[in-house]
Design a protein around this motif. Structure first.
Motif, PDB file in Angstrom:
ATOM      1  N   GLY A  31      20.880   1.185  44.842  1.00  0.00           N
ATOM      2  CA  GLY A  31      19.848   1.120  45.870  1.00  0.00           C
ATOM      3  C   GLY A  31      18.583   1.844  45.457  1.00  0.00           C
ATOM      4  O   GLY A  31      17.469   1.332  45.652  1.00  0.00           O
ATOM      5  N   LEU A  32      18.721   3.024  44.880  1.00  0.00           N
ATOM      6  CA  LEU A  32      17.542   3.779  44.442  1.00  0.00           C
ATOM      7  C   LEU A  32      16.811   3.069  43.308  1.00  0.00           C
ATOM      8  O   LEU A  32      15.576   3.065  43.265  1.00  0.00           O
ATOM      9  CB  LEU A  32      17.951   5.198  44.032  1.00  0.00           C
ATOM     10  CG  LEU A  32      18.375   6.101  45.189  1.00  0.00           C
ATOM     11  CD1 LEU A  32      19.019   7.380  44.663  1.00  0.00           C
ATOM     12  CD2 LEU A  32      17.197   6.416  46.096  1.00  0.00           C
ATOM     13  N   GLU A  33      17.545   2.452  42.401  1.00  0.00           N
ATOM     14  CA  GLU A  33      16.905   1.700  41.317  1.00  0.00           C
ATOM     15  C   GLU A  33      16.133   0.512  41.873  1.00  0.00           C
ATOM     16  O   GLU A  33      15.031   0.210  41.415  1.00  0.00           O
ATOM     17  CB  GLU A  33      17.950   1.230  40.306  1.00  0.00           C
ATOM     18  CG  GLU A  33      18.439   2.347  39.416  1.00  0.00           C
ATOM     19  CD  GLU A  33      19.517   1.894  38.439  1.00  0.00           C
ATOM     20  OE1 GLU A  33      19.611   0.677  38.156  1.00  0.00           O
ATOM     21  OE2 GLU A  33      20.267   2.773  37.965  1.00  0.00           O
ATOM     22  N   ARG A  34      16.692  -0.147  42.879  1.00  0.00           N
ATOM     23  CA  ARG A  34      16.025  -1.320  43.464  1.00  0.00           C
ATOM     24  C   ARG A  34      14.709  -0.982  44.136  1.00  0.00           C
ATOM     25  O   ARG A  34      13.838  -1.831  44.223  1.00  0.00           O
ATOM     26  CB  ARG A  34      16.934  -2.006  44.469  1.00  0.00           C
ATOM     27  CG  ARG A  34      18.021  -2.797  43.811  1.00  0.00           C
ATOM     28  CD  ARG A  34      18.839  -3.519  44.847  1.00  0.00           C
ATOM     29  NE  ARG A  34      19.809  -4.333  44.172  1.00  0.00           N
ATOM     30  CZ  ARG A  34      20.187  -5.522  44.569  1.00  0.00           C
ATOM     31  NH1 ARG A  34      19.674  -6.028  45.667  1.00  0.00           N
ATOM     32  NH2 ARG A  34      21.071  -6.192  43.900  1.00  0.00           N
ATOM     33  N   ILE A  35      14.581   0.220  44.641  1.00  0.00           N
ATOM     34  CA  ILE A  35      13.319   0.589  45.279  1.00  0.00           C
ATOM     35  C   ILE A  35      12.424   1.380  44.324  1.00  0.00           C
ATOM     36  O   ILE A  35      11.432   1.964  44.736  1.00  0.00           O
ATOM     37  CB  ILE A  35      13.543   1.369  46.593  1.00  0.00           C
ATOM     38  CG1 ILE A  35      14.257   2.700  46.353  1.00  0.00           C
ATOM     39  CG2 ILE A  35      14.260   0.511  47.611  1.00  0.00           C
ATOM     40  CD1 ILE A  35      14.270   3.628  47.553  1.00  0.00           C
ATOM     41  N   GLY A  36      12.811   1.400  43.054  1.00  0.00           N
ATOM     42  CA  GLY A  36      11.981   2.046  42.041  1.00  0.00           C
ATOM     43  C   GLY A  36      12.038   3.556  42.050  1.00  0.00           C
ATOM     44  O   GLY A  36      11.113   4.216  41.597  1.00  0.00           O
ATOM     45  N   LYS A  37      13.128   4.130  42.531  1.00  0.00           N
ATOM     46  CA  LYS A  37      13.269   5.586  42.579  1.00  0.00           C
ATOM     47  C   LYS A  37      14.611   6.006  41.974  1.00  0.00           C
ATOM     48  O   LYS A  37      15.431   6.629  42.639  1.00  0.00           O
ATOM     49  CB  LYS A  37      13.170   6.078  44.014  1.00  0.00           C
ATOM     50  CG  LYS A  37      11.887   5.644  44.693  1.00  0.00           C
ATOM     51  CD  LYS A  37      11.372   6.703  45.580  1.00  0.00           C
ATOM     52  CE  LYS A  37      10.151   6.209  46.295  1.00  0.00           C
ATOM     53  NZ  LYS A  37       8.937   6.741  45.825  1.00  0.00           N
ATOM     54  N   PRO A  38      14.867   5.634  40.703  1.00  0.00           N
ATOM     55  CA  PRO A  38      16.149   6.006  40.109  1.00  0.00           C
ATOM     56  C   PRO A  38      16.299   7.518  40.001  1.00  0.00           C
ATOM     57  O   PRO A  38      15.319   8.241  39.880  1.00  0.00           O
ATOM     58  CB  PRO A  38      16.103   5.351  38.728  1.00  0.00           C
ATOM     59  CG  PRO A  38      14.652   5.194  38.429  1.00  0.00           C
ATOM     60  CD  PRO A  38      13.967   5.001  39.756  1.00  0.00           C
ATOM     61  N   ALA A  76      31.242  -4.170  44.934  1.00  0.00           N
ATOM     62  CA  ALA A  76      30.615  -5.091  43.986  1.00  0.00           C
ATOM     63  C   ALA A  76      29.118  -4.836  44.012  1.00  0.00           C
ATOM     64  O   ALA A  76      28.564  -4.500  45.059  1.00  0.00           O
ATOM     65  CB  ALA A  76      30.923  -6.532  44.370  1.00  0.00           C
ATOM     66  N   ALA A  77      28.482  -4.985  42.885  1.00  0.00           N
ATOM     67  CA  ALA A  77      27.031  -4.808  42.827  1.00  0.00           C
ATOM     68  C   ALA A  77      26.371  -5.820  43.739  1.00  0.00           C
ATOM     69  O   ALA A  77      26.879  -6.924  43.948  1.00  0.00           O
ATOM     70  CB  ALA A  77      26.548  -4.985  41.398  1.00  0.00           C
ATOM     71  N   GLY A  78      25.236  -5.435  44.292  1.00  0.00           N
ATOM     72  CA  GLY A  78      24.503  -6.325  45.190  1.00  0.00           C
ATOM     73  C   GLY A  78      24.098  -7.609  44.502  1.00  0.00           C
ATOM     74  O   GLY A  78      23.800  -7.622  43.311  1.00  0.00           O
ATOM     75  N   GLN A  79      24.061  -8.695  45.253  1.00  0.00           N
ATOM     76  CA  GLN A  79      23.751 -10.001  44.687  1.00  0.00           C
ATOM     77  C   GLN A  79      22.327 -10.454  44.965  1.00  0.00           C
ATOM     78  O   GLN A  79      21.850 -11.378  44.361  1.00  0.00           O
ATOM     79  CB  GLN A  79      24.719 -11.053  45.257  1.00  0.00           C
ATOM     80  CG  GLN A  79      26.178 -10.752  44.965  1.00  0.00           C
ATOM     81  CD  GLN A  79      26.487 -10.767  43.491  1.00  0.00           C
ATOM     82  OE1 GLN A  79      26.054 -11.650  42.761  1.00  0.00           O
ATOM     83  NE2 GLN A  79      27.226  -9.776  43.016  1.00  0.00           N
ATOM     84  N   THR A  80      21.668  -9.840  45.920  1.00  0.00           N
ATOM     85  CA  THR A  80      20.343 -10.316  46.308  1.00  0.00           C
ATOM     86  C   THR A  80      19.256  -9.450  45.702  1.00  0.00           C
ATOM     87  O   THR A  80      19.427  -8.256  45.511  1.00  0.00           O
ATOM     88  CB  THR A  80      20.182 -10.311  47.838  1.00  0.00           C
ATOM     89  OG1 THR A  80      20.371  -8.977  48.312  1.00  0.00           O
ATOM     90  CG2 THR A  80      21.191 -11.221  48.499  1.00  0.00           C
ATOM     91  N   ALA A  81      18.148 -10.074  45.434  1.00  0.00           N
ATOM     92  CA  ALA A  81      16.995  -9.346  44.914  1.00  0.00           C
ATOM     93  C   ALA A  81      16.270  -8.692  46.082  1.00  0.00           C
ATOM     94  O   ALA A  81      16.323  -9.187  47.198  1.00  0.00           O
ATOM     95  CB  ALA A  81      16.068 -10.328  44.192  1.00  0.00           C
ATOM     96  N   PRO A  82      15.597  -7.603  45.835  1.00  0.00           N
ATOM     97  CA  PRO A  82      14.842  -6.969  46.920  1.00  0.00           C
ATOM     98  C   PRO A  82      13.725  -7.891  47.388  1.00  0.00           C
ATOM     99  O   PRO A  82      13.225  -8.708  46.609  1.00  0.00           O
ATOM    100  CB  PRO A  82      14.282  -5.699  46.281  1.00  0.00           C
ATOM    101  CG  PRO A  82      14.323  -5.939  44.824  1.00  0.00           C
ATOM    102  CD  PRO A  82      15.441  -6.912  44.571  1.00  0.00           C
ATOM    103  N   PRO A  83      13.325  -7.794  48.652  1.00  0.00           N
ATOM    104  CA  PRO A  83      12.252  -8.677  49.137  1.00  0.00           C
ATOM    105  C   PRO A  83      10.956  -8.424  48.386  1.00  0.00           C
ATOM    106  O   PRO A  83      10.689  -7.301  47.947  1.00  0.00           O
ATOM    107  CB  PRO A  83      12.110  -8.283  50.612  1.00  0.00           C
ATOM    108  CG  PRO A  83      12.759  -6.963  50.751  1.00  0.00           C
ATOM    109  CD  PRO A  83      13.779  -6.854  49.655  1.00  0.00           C
ATOM    110  N   ALA A  84      10.188  -9.469  48.237  1.00  0.00           N
ATOM    111  CA  ALA A  84       8.913  -9.341  47.541  1.00  0.00           C
ATOM    112  C   ALA A  84       7.990  -8.429  48.337  1.00  0.00           C
ATOM    113  O   ALA A  84       7.982  -8.454  49.552  1.00  0.00           O
ATOM    114  CB  ALA A  84       8.286 -10.727  47.370  1.00  0.00           C
ATOM    115  N   ARG A  85       7.224  -7.632  47.643  1.00  0.00           N
ATOM    116  CA  ARG A  85       6.310  -6.689  48.309  1.00  0.00           C
ATOM    117  C   ARG A  85       5.297  -7.418  49.190  1.00  0.00           C
ATOM    118  O   ARG A  85       4.969  -6.966  50.258  1.00  0.00           O
ATOM    119  CB  ARG A  85       5.590  -5.847  47.269  1.00  0.00           C
ATOM    120  CG  ARG A  85       6.517  -4.878  46.580  1.00  0.00           C
ATOM    121  CD  ARG A  85       5.943  -3.484  46.679  1.00  0.00           C
ATOM    122  NE  ARG A  85       6.835  -2.553  46.035  1.00  0.00           N
ATOM    123  CZ  ARG A  85       7.523  -1.644  46.700  1.00  0.00           C
ATOM    124  NH1 ARG A  85       7.419  -1.558  47.989  1.00  0.00           N
ATOM    125  NH2 ARG A  85       8.307  -0.826  46.076  1.00  0.00           N
TER     126      ARG A  85
END
Length: 123
Positions: A31-38, A76-85
């Motif tokens: 989740g943190l990687e997906r929002i750009g805050k690893p 399981a790892a998430g399957q969906t991409a984060p929403p476009a900005r």
């Protein structure tokens, strides 16, 4: 005092504590990687008490769904991409516009309803 995330699982049986903790940490890292805050280290402690109510943990290796130790929902790892900005920004712009203008849309200057009975139907 150092801040820490505390994970407390639900009532049912769970996989063993180490595996469950690994899954929770993996989910938080994802989740943190997906929002750009690893983050390297997440301050996380897990309260594990399934072993108090159940003699054996759920087992992700068991494939028989009739087995009482069958794990129906392994991590399981998430399957969906984060929403476009841009989509998120547009949604926020629309919501902000509605919030700022809703009174003007539904109320007269003297604060009476422009569309009598409309609010009751909407609610």
């Amino acid at each position: 005092m150092k801040k820490v995330i505390i994970g407390i699982h639900g009532l049912g049986n769970k996989p063993d504590a180490t595996l469950l903790q690994d899954w929770w940490l993996n989910a938080m890292h994802e989740g943190l990687e997906r929002i750009g805050k690893p983050r390297e280290n997440i301050p996380f402690k897990m309260v594990y008490w399934a072993d108090v109510s159940f003699s054996e943990p759920l087992d992700p290796e068991i494939t028989d769904s009739e087995d009482p130790l069958f794990l129906k929902e392994p991590h399981a790892a998430g399957q969906t991409a984060p929403p476009a900005r841009k989509g998120r920004q547009l949604r926020m712009h629309v919501l902000n516009f509605i919030e700022k203008n809703i009174d003007r849309l539904f109320l007269n200057k003297n604060l009476t309803e422009k569309f009598p009975g409309a609010s009751a139907k909407i609610i």
